[in-house]
Motif scaffolding. Structure first.
Motif, PDB file in Angstrom:
ATOM      1  N   ASN A  80       0.733  -9.345   0.357  1.00 22.33           N
ATOM      2  CA  ASN A  80       1.544  -9.084   1.606  1.00 22.33           C
ATOM      3  C   ASN A  80       2.906  -9.559   1.525  1.00 22.33           C
ATOM      4  O   ASN A  80       3.018 -10.764   1.587  1.00 22.33           O
ATOM      5  CB  ASN A  80       0.777  -9.730   3.009  1.00 22.33           C
ATOM      6  CG  ASN A  80       1.448  -9.453   4.196  1.00 22.33           C
ATOM      7  OD1 ASN A  80       1.866  -8.541   4.454  1.00 22.33           O
ATOM      8  ND2 ASN A  80       0.952 -10.348   4.982  1.00 22.33           N
ATOM      9  N   PRO A 136       8.231  -0.036   5.149  1.00 22.84           N
ATOM     10  CA  PRO A 136       6.775  -0.171   5.560  1.00 22.84           C
ATOM     11  C   PRO A 136       5.791   0.510   4.652  1.00 22.84           C
ATOM     12  O   PRO A 136       4.614   0.014   4.425  1.00 22.84           O
ATOM     13  CB  PRO A 136       6.962   0.414   6.900  1.00 22.84           C
ATOM     14  CG  PRO A 136       8.223   0.386   7.630  1.00 22.84           C
ATOM     15  CD  PRO A 136       9.225   0.368   6.131  1.00 22.84           C
ATOM     16  N   GLU A 137       6.269   1.727   4.028  1.00 24.33           N
ATOM     17  CA  GLU A 137       5.338   2.299   2.977  1.00 24.33           C
ATOM     18  C   GLU A 137       5.076   1.364   2.061  1.00 24.33           C
ATOM     19  O   GLU A 137       3.912   1.553   1.379  1.00 24.33           O
ATOM     20  CB  GLU A 137       5.991   3.707   2.419  1.00 24.33           C
ATOM     21  CG  GLU A 137       6.075   4.725   3.450  1.00 24.33           C
ATOM     22  CD  GLU A 137       6.752   6.061   2.918  1.00 24.33           C
ATOM     23  OE1 GLU A 137       6.098   6.766   2.373  1.00 24.33           O
ATOM     24  OE2 GLU A 137       7.964   5.954   2.830  1.00 24.33           O
ATOM     25  N   GLN A 164       5.412  -1.700   1.692  1.00 24.80           N
ATOM     26  CA  GLN A 164       4.496  -2.805   2.140  1.00 24.80           C
ATOM     27  C   GLN A 164       3.237  -2.624   2.101  1.00 24.80           C
ATOM     28  O   GLN A 164       2.150  -3.329   1.792  1.00 24.80           O
ATOM     29  CB  GLN A 164       4.995  -3.491   3.474  1.00 24.80           C
ATOM     30  CG  GLN A 164       6.499  -4.340   3.469  1.00 24.80           C
ATOM     31  CD  GLN A 164       7.011  -4.461   4.821  1.00 24.80           C
ATOM     32  OE1 GLN A 164       7.044  -3.572   5.556  1.00 24.80           O
ATOM     33  NE2 GLN A 164       7.619  -5.808   4.819  1.00 24.80           N
ATOM     34  N   GLN A 165       2.900  -1.598   2.924  1.00 26.77           N
ATOM     35  CA  GLN A 165       1.356  -0.961   3.156  1.00 26.77           C
ATOM     36  C   GLN A 165       0.536  -0.842   1.717  1.00 26.77           C
ATOM     37  O   GLN A 165      -0.399  -1.244   1.375  1.00 26.77           O
ATOM     38  CB  GLN A 165       1.103   0.056   3.722  1.00 26.77           C
ATOM     39  CG  GLN A 165      -0.048   0.394   4.182  1.00 26.77           C
ATOM     40  CD  GLN A 165      -0.094   1.836   5.288  1.00 26.77           C
ATOM     41  OE1 GLN A 165       0.866   2.127   5.440  1.00 26.77           O
ATOM     42  NE2 GLN A 165      -1.422   2.074   5.678  1.00 26.77           N
ATOM     43  N   HIS A 166       1.488  -0.155   0.901  1.00 29.32           N
ATOM     44  CA  HIS A 166       0.948   0.123  -0.539  1.00 29.32           C
ATOM     45  C   HIS A 166       0.799  -1.241  -1.209  1.00 29.32           C
ATOM     46  O   HIS A 166      -0.389  -1.267  -1.984  1.00 29.32           O
ATOM     47  CB  HIS A 166       1.997   0.918  -1.216  1.00 29.32           C
ATOM     48  CG  HIS A 166       1.546   1.326  -2.759  1.00 29.32           C
ATOM     49  ND1 HIS A 166       0.549   2.067  -3.241  1.00 29.32           N
ATOM     50  CD2 HIS A 166       2.138   0.802  -3.908  1.00 29.32           C
ATOM     51  CE1 HIS A 166       0.322   2.372  -4.271  1.00 29.32           C
ATOM     52  NE2 HIS A 166       1.155   1.668  -4.918  1.00 29.32           N
ATOM     53  N   ARG A 204      -0.169  -3.922   0.121  1.00 29.52           N
ATOM     54  CA  ARG A 204      -1.253  -4.896   0.502  1.00 29.52           C
ATOM     55  C   ARG A 204      -2.562  -3.855   0.357  1.00 29.52           C
ATOM     56  O   ARG A 204      -3.615  -4.552  -0.007  1.00 29.52           O
ATOM     57  CB  ARG A 204      -1.114  -4.463   2.358  1.00 29.52           C
ATOM     58  CG  ARG A 204      -1.015  -5.714   3.143  1.00 29.52           C
ATOM     59  CD  ARG A 204      -0.970  -5.906   4.453  1.00 29.52           C
ATOM     60  NE  ARG A 204      -0.581  -4.264   5.039  1.00 29.52           N
ATOM     61  CZ  ARG A 204       0.683  -3.899   5.258  1.00 29.52           C
ATOM     62  NH1 ARG A 204       1.754  -5.056   5.156  1.00 29.52           N
ATOM     63  NH2 ARG A 204       1.056  -2.886   5.841  1.00 29.52           N
ATOM     64  N   ASN A 205      -2.506  -2.568   0.264  1.00 28.04           N
ATOM     65  CA  ASN A 205      -3.694  -1.853   0.296  1.00 28.04           C
ATOM     66  C   ASN A 205      -4.082  -1.690  -1.468  1.00 28.04           C
ATOM     67  O   ASN A 205      -5.372  -2.001  -1.773  1.00 28.04           O
ATOM     68  CB  ASN A 205      -3.434  -0.368   0.803  1.00 28.04           C
ATOM     69  CG  ASN A 205      -3.372  -0.518   2.182  1.00 28.04           C
ATOM     70  OD1 ASN A 205      -3.675  -1.263   2.815  1.00 28.04           O
ATOM     71  ND2 ASN A 205      -3.003   0.915   2.627  1.00 28.04           N
TER      72      ASN A 205
END
Length: 69
Positions: A35, A22-23, A25-27, A29-30
């Motif tokens: 995605n 999840p880290e 994936q979020q990195h 995206r941000n």
């Protein structure tokens, strides 16, 4: 995602700190606007290439920089 790993994330030292899926994936995206709903397979492919190693003793499992990078 494999190109992003090879060209950006690993060379930048992002995985010098162990990261869970999840880290990552979020990195992505941000920071990059990408995605990746399922990144586990790609991270495991990077493990097979020796770019990353996974720590299966942590929960959730984390990935960190491997010996070939």
């Amino acid at each position: 995602m494999i190109d992003l790993l090879e060209e950006e994330l690993i060379p930048s030292g992002y995985f010098k700190t162990p990261r869970d899926v999840p880290e990552v994936q979020q990195h992505c995206r941000n920071t990059y606007g990408y995605n990746y709903p399922s990144a586990t397979g790609t991270l495991n492919a990077a493990v097979e290439k020796g770019w990353l190693v996974k720590d299966e003793k942590t929960s959730p499992m984390k990935y960190k920089q491997g010996p070939k990078r």
